[in-house]
Design an enzyme around this catalytic site. Structure first.
Site, PDB file in Angstrom:
ATOM      1  N   ASN A   1       0.803  -1.218   0.000  1.00 30.22           N
ATOM      2  CA  ASN A   1       0.000   0.000   0.000  1.00 30.22           C
ATOM      3  C   ASN A   1       0.841   1.275   0.000  1.00 30.22           C
ATOM      4  O   ASN A   1       0.355   2.331  -0.390  1.00 30.22           O
ATOM      5  CB  ASN A   1      -0.916  -0.007   1.233  1.00 30.22           C
TER       6      ASN A   1
ATOM      7  N   TYR B   1       3.389   9.220 -11.183  1.00 26.40           N
ATOM      8  CA  TYR B   1       2.451   8.391 -10.416  1.00 26.40           C
ATOM      9  C   TYR B   1       1.756   7.383 -11.330  1.00 26.40           C
ATOM     10  O   TYR B   1       1.610   6.203 -10.977  1.00 26.40           O
ATOM     11  CB  TYR B   1       1.425   9.311  -9.746  1.00 26.40           C
TER      12      TYR B   1
END
Length: 240
Positions: free
Chosen positions: A86, A151
């Site tokens: 995560n 990203y």
């Protein structure tokens, strides 16, 4: 024997919600954090102290291996059967103005972090013929978003890695899936124009960390044993 789940970036936001949910599902949760010990301890308390905190920077291969090796030496009869990758950061900018460090830091944490954490834990999963790996992707990795080339590249890479690894380990009872959230109400979405963005989302709202955590809990359960190599979107219909 206790069941162990490692959640990287587990001290806040989506990671915290996942830690709490997995503790409720009966796991001893290993809450990884890089620097904010106070928030990691807060998350541990929210799980009912069902687990422990473990400090390491996922982008640092040596640090990660040492931390995981030390954990294993303290738990010689156990293994980490669930990994939720995560940890991640955003450093948004248009490509023409993006500093080199912002490119590398985002990819190092998300993509290299996936390798650094997952690779040393695979042998034990293969030995026990059971494992669950869940990688946090993003809608950015599916469609790409302007201002997020770094990203989007990192999350797109995670998606491709998920599909490849799933095929390598499926025969050993290990599943590998990715979750691609849209706009989830966390620290990472603070500062965004929520009112304007909600108009672009068919569900007309941001998601919650708890909704993502519920999806993680299903994917790591025995009921999801035939689901692998998939990317599950949780975005309110923003992108299908």
């Amino acid at each position: 024997m206790s069941k162990y789940a490692l959640v990287t970036g587990g001290s806040r936001g989506i990671g915290r919600a996942i830690c709490i949910k997995l503790a409720q599902e009966g796991y001893q949760v290993i809450i990884n954090y890089a620097s904010n010990e106070v928030e990691a301890q807060n998350t541990l308390e929210m799980t009912g102290n069902k687990g422990e905190i473990l400090r390491f920077d996922v982008s640092n291969a040596e640090q990660t291996r040492t931390a995981l090796s030390d954990w294993q030496s303290r738990h010689p009869e156990d293994y980490i059967e669930v990994v939720v990758n995560n940890a991640g950061i955003r450093r948004d900018n248009v490509m023409a103005l993006m500093p080199e460090d912002d490119w590398h830091r985002v990819l190092d944490i998300t993509l290299s972090g996936f390798y650094n954490v997952t690779q040393p834990l695979l042998p034990a999963m293969q030995l026990h013929k059971f494992g669950r790996i869940v990688n946090m992707a993003s809608v950015s990795g599916l469609k790409g978003l302007p201002g997020q080339t770094n990203y989007s590249a990192a999350k797109g890479g995670i998606i491709a890695a998920t599909k490849a690894l799933a095929q390598e380990v499926a025969r050993r009872g290990i599943t590998v899936n990715a979750i691609a959230p849209g706009f989830i109400k966390t620290d990472m979405t603070e500062g965004l124009d929520e009112a304007a963005l909600k108009k672009t989302i068919p569900a007309n709202r941001f998601g919650t960390p708890e909704e993502v955590a519920d999806l993680v809990a299903f994917l790591v359960s025995p009921n999801a044993g035939y689901i692998t190599g998939n990317v599950v979107s949780i975005n309110g219909g923003l992108y299908t």
